[in-house]
Scaffold this active site. Structure first.
Site, PDB file in Angstrom:
ATOM      1  N   GLU A 329       0.651  -1.067   0.334  1.00  0.00           N
ATOM      2  CA  GLU A 329       1.077   0.285   0.770  1.00  0.00           C
ATOM      3  C   GLU A 329       0.761   1.438  -0.127  1.00  0.00           C
ATOM      4  OE1 GLU A 329       3.686   4.029   0.960  1.00  0.00           O
ATOM      5  OE2 GLU A 329       3.624   2.308  -0.549  1.00  0.00           O
ATOM      6  N   ASP A 357      11.590   2.101   3.198  1.00  0.00           N
ATOM      7  CA  ASP A 357      10.586   2.263   2.212  1.00  0.00           C
ATOM      8  C   ASP A 357      11.180   3.687   1.676  1.00  0.00           C
ATOM      9  OD1 ASP A 357       8.782   2.261   0.151  1.00  0.00           O
ATOM     10  OD2 ASP A 357       7.098   3.040   1.328  1.00  0.00           O
TER      11      ASP A 357
END
Length: 461
Positions: A329, A357
């Site tokens: 990511e 997140d």
């Protein structure tokens, strides 16, 4: 007497309208989820191992590979219906030796070393470093107005701070981050030789925040560093006194060939509608400094905890529930992109995807991007069931980077929202370590996600 009380309770339950009865059952189930999470939780010790035994996990590193194997084994221990790896090629950038930067040749003060970190993906300086005059701007628009004549041969200093008036600090981050991600290329187009970016931080301290940049294909690649907010304030004040001030930086990162890595996926198969999929996930990789605790170790262990809690409750989901540990990511998003590509190739039907997140702080709610108004209203209708656990902020707009590629006209993209006030104090810094995570807050987050997954599974969208 006990038998009589049971009969009274049963009669009272039968007297409730069907909707109220279902709501009462849901309330009891959710309460039990939280009870188990807070008294028998597994996520905190998992996070301890991930951060303390494996540590920082930048894509392509041995630590990232270790995290893949660790999370596979953790989900296999849970007795899920299926645990598997999904291949994905990831970039491999390494920071190199200790970066160095200093303010030099100032009439006001002697040379002053300042704390910096190379931005993720930056190219190196010459071996002896790079020294040039500095031009300060508040953003890309101001840079473009200066034009090539005032920028060429200089180091551009992007110094736009967070807008402190935002209550949700992620909005302040979003308002400043373009100077980090796109600033180096925009400066390079105008002939700049390097870039210094004010750290993406909500506080003033001496810890620089790294983060990814994106070099444009049509621009020279110039070295770029993030400077701590305290260092940025010093540099800015000295520039006001000495326009000819020079800045020196030395860094030697490098790009290596792409590496084979994996998304790690575990699932509980649906009993009635197995073709409908609910995803929860976080990203396994982290930057190469600190321990990747809040970003995103907490999201990883909370996502696994969702499945573990439902298993421990003996819950048999109607739909397939999947936990995905995404890879890459931070500097490529290849894991999230790969997962969506494979899902499309297989014709999989995702009805919801929830991403954690934003740190492991106290849960506040969920941000939702839904395909239609009825889906919004169905999710909003569950507020009374979630509010007792502090989940008051269930609002439009949200999702996450890794689940973003799944977006279509059927899936609801949902971002788990913990309290945001402290996140950008430590985001992308050496301070993102296990000791900054509160056990109870972390466990509340896993239970919050599990509660929403339960409701989506039971009632659909």
């Amino acid at each position: 007497m006990l038998t009589k009380l049971k009969h009274v309770a049963l009669a009272a339950a039968l007297a409730l309208p069907l909707g109220a009865l279902a709501q009462n059952q849901d309330s009891l189930f959710i309460r039990k989820l939280y009870n188990i999470a807070l008294t028998q939780g597994n996520s905190y010790e998992q996070l301890r191992y991930l951060t303390q035994n494996i540590g920082a996990r930048l894509s392509g590193s041995p630590q990232a590979a270790a995290a893949v194997e660790w999370s596979r084994q953790e989900m296999e221990k849970m007795g899920l219906d299926r645990v598997y790896l999904q291949e994905v090629m990831v970039p491999h950038w390494v920071r190199g030796d200790k970066e160095y930067a200093a303010i030099v040749n100032s009439r006001i003060t002697p040379a002053r070393e300042v704390n910096v970190l190379a931005l993720g993906g930056s190219v190196a300086t010459p071996a002896n470093g790079l020294t040039a005059e500095v031009v300060e701007v508040q953003g890309i628009d101001e840079l473009k107005k200066l034009g090539k004549k005032k920028v060429q041969g200089k180091i551009v200093f992007f110094n736009r701070p967070f807008d402190q008036t935002h209550i949700v600090t992620g909005r302040a981050y979003g308002g400043a981050v373009d100077q980090r991600s796109s600033g180096p290329s925009e400066a390079g187009k105008l002939g700049a030789v390097g870039v210094v970016v004010r750290s993406m931080a909500s506080n003033t301290d001496d810890f620089p925040h790294t983060g990814g940049l994106r070099y444009a294909d049509d621009a020279p690649r110039i070295p770029a560093v993030a400077i701590s907010t305290k260092g940025a304030d010093l540099l800015s004040s000295l520039l006001k006194e000495d326009e000819k001030l020079r800045f020196h930086m030395r860094l030697n990162p490098q790009w290596l060939p792409d590496v084979l890595s994996y998304n790690v996926i575990g699932e509980i198969k649906g009993s009635e509608k197995p073709d409908e999929i609910i995803v929860v996930g976080g990203h396994l990789d982290s930057w190469d400094i600190g321990e990747g605790a809040h970003d995103d170790g907490t999201g990883v262990v909370q996502s696994m905890e969702v499945l573990r809690l439902l298993k421990q409750m003996g819950y048999k989901p109607k739909r397939t529930i999947r936990a995905v540990m995404f890879m890459n990511e931070e500097n490529g998003l290849r894991g999230g992109t790969k997962y969506a590509e494979v899902a499309k190739q297989r014709g999989e039907k995702h009805i919801a995807a929830i991403e954690s997140d934003a740190g492991g702080f106290t849960p506040r709610g969920f941000g939702i991007t839904a395909p239609n108004e009825p889906t919004f209203q169905k999710l909003f209708a569950w507020k009374p069931l979630l509010a007792p656990y502090g989940l008051h902020d269930i609002e439009r707009g949200g999702g996450g980077a890794d689940i973003g590629p799944l977006k279509d006209d059927r899936v609801a993209l949902i971002g788990f929202r913990p309290d945001s006030q402290r996140y950008f104090d430590i985001h992308h810094t050496a301070n993102d370590t296990f000791d900054k995570v509160n056990k109870r807050e972390l466990e509340l987050g896993g239970a919050s996600m599990a509660a929403l997954v339960y409701l989506i599974d039971k009632y659909g969208l």
